[in-house]
Design a protein around this motif. Structure first.
Motif, PDB file in Angstrom:
ATOM      1  N   ILE A   1      49.246  39.212  55.715  1.00 23.48           N
ATOM      2  CA  ILE A   1      47.942  39.142  55.024  1.00 23.48           C
ATOM      3  C   ILE A   1      48.537  39.198  53.744  1.00 23.48           C
ATOM      4  N   GLY A   2      48.161  38.285  52.700  1.00 26.99           N
ATOM      5  CA  GLY A   2      48.701  37.914  51.529  1.00 26.99           C
ATOM      6  C   GLY A   2      49.358  36.808  51.351  1.00 26.99           C
ATOM      7  N   ARG A   3      49.332  36.001  50.496  1.00 25.94           N
ATOM      8  CA  ARG A   3      49.949  34.669  50.277  1.00 25.94           C
ATOM      9  C   ARG A   3      50.780  34.705  48.761  1.00 25.94           C
TER      10      ARG A   3
ATOM     11  N   VAL B   1      55.481  38.484  47.518  1.00 27.98           N
ATOM     12  CA  VAL B   1      55.613  39.323  49.004  1.00 27.98           C
ATOM     13  C   VAL B   1      55.060  38.359  50.158  1.00 27.98           C
TER      14      VAL B   1
ATOM     15  N   HIS C   1      44.596  35.058  53.783  1.00 30.23           N
ATOM     16  CA  HIS C   1      44.361  35.542  52.397  1.00 30.23           C
ATOM     17  C   HIS C   1      42.807  35.761  52.172  1.00 30.23           C
TER      18      HIS C   1
ATOM     19  N   THR D   1      62.727  48.862  49.968  1.00 30.39           N
ATOM     20  CA  THR D   1      62.730  47.760  48.781  1.00 30.39           C
ATOM     21  C   THR D   1      63.713  48.204  47.877  1.00 30.39           C
TER      22      THR D   1
END
Ligand code: NAP
Length: 306
Positions: free
Chosen positions: A168-170, A174, A193, A269
């Motif tokens: 979820i997220g484009r 990330v 998205h 990270t």
């Protein structure tokens, strides 16, 4: 699944392992090159939350023997000044890696900055060349957060190949790189998205859910397939507390494994960024070595006739 059922995928122990290995590589590099690896962090005006994040990176570097420093420009700095600063760092053989504080002030175009970073020093994988290498499945520098989102699964022994994953997220830094990395690991990937019509339907079918939306509480336990594995990349400040994009309490009753926020993807990270830096330093040192013309020994000089 019971409350205690979801395994917490903690980033810190994995990050510790990575840092120990990096420290050894840094020591070898320092011995071989007569200097430690060097990271430059370009800051354009002080943005409090991202400065905290970058100071953590500086501390992480110091722990493993990497030299790191802020290169600070005034908040009113022009785009040309930022680009010039990056060009200077690119051409400095004593600098091995460059990262730029995000978000940039609105007067500076992201693309102008991203395009100018030397891909060999682009340890957070934002240059189009590194993005393209990832897209093609080749070996370039990965955006550290996306790398961490997938590495935490790999290092926790989660089976990825053949599983249905939803990201979820484009975003370029990330969501999309995480999706490409999951494809590389042989998952079947759907990217959702803000215009996705049936987010709940996609999430309900997923074995692995990677959430990078910047939207607290977007995913709840009721949306998950029982036994799903959840990687929460989100970092949101709610009532003075850092929370992810997933409602941890309800999700951990349904999921089989879940990353906490804070403590999951974040620590990994930072550690992975250090691995990218030492790799950049080693590769550039090799390239300099390969480019050094061999010493020509003439018959006369080798006999000591001069
Ligand atoms: P971003 O550039 O704002 O992208 C957010 C993405 O989420 C966009 O693709 C957006 O869709 C999508 N989205 C937003 N609301 C949504 C909704 N209600 N339903 C479905 N999709 C939605 O953010 P980012 O830079 O990728 O960062 C994502 C999150 O990760 C943030 O919380 C950030 O703080 C966090 N982060 C964590 C780390 C770490 O080390 N853990 C590092 C960097 C960032 P559209 O494309 O349609 O707008």
């Amino acid at each position: 699944m019971a409350d205690a059922g979801a395994r917490r995928l903690e980033g810190a122990p994995i990050a510790d392992e990575i840092r120990t290995a990096v420290a050894e590589d840094v020591a070898s590099f320092t011995t071989a090159n007569g200097r430690p690896p060097v990271l430059a962090v370009v800051i354009v005006g002080r943005d409090a939350p991202s400065t905290v994040y970058l100071e953590r990176i500086l501390k992480g570097c110091a722990k493993v023997g990497i030299e790191a420093a802020f290169v600070e420009l005034e908040g009113e700095a022009t785009e040309a000044a930022v680009v010039d600063t990056i060009r200077t760092l690119n051409s400095d053989p004593a600098v091995d890696g460059v990262i730029v504080q995000m978000p940039l002030p609105p007067t500076i175009r992201l693309r102008s900055v991203v395009d100018v970073i030397d891909p060999a020093k682009d340890i957070d994988g934002i240059h189009p060349l590194n993005a393209g290498l990832l897209r093609l499945g080749y070996d370039g520098f990965l955006p550290a957060t996306a790398h961490a989102a997938v590495e935490i699964l790999r290092r926790s022994g989660v089976e990825i190949a053949g599983r249905d994953a939803v990201v979820i997220g484009r975003s370029a830094v990330v969501g999309m790189p995480a999706a490409f990395l999951l494809v590389k690991e042989d998952a079947t990937v759907t990217v959702c998205h803000s215009r996705t019509r049936d987010l709940a339907g996609h999430v309900a079918r997923a074995d692995i859910v990677v959430v990078a939306a910047g939207h607290p509480g977007l995913i709840t336990g009721a949306m998950l397939k029982p036994g799903a594995i959840v990687v929460d990349v989100g970092i949101n400040l709610v009532d003075g507390r850092i929370v992810g994009d997933v409602d941890f309490e309800s999700a951990s009753r349904v999921a089989s494994a879940i990353t906490p926020v804070p403590g999951g993807v974040g620590p990994l990270t930072n550690a992975l960024l250090l691995t990218h830096l030492i790799r950049a330093a080693e590769r550039q040192a090799e390239a300099r070595h390969d480019a050094t013309p061999p010493t020509v020994t003439t018959a006369a000089s080798s006999r000591g006739d001069r």
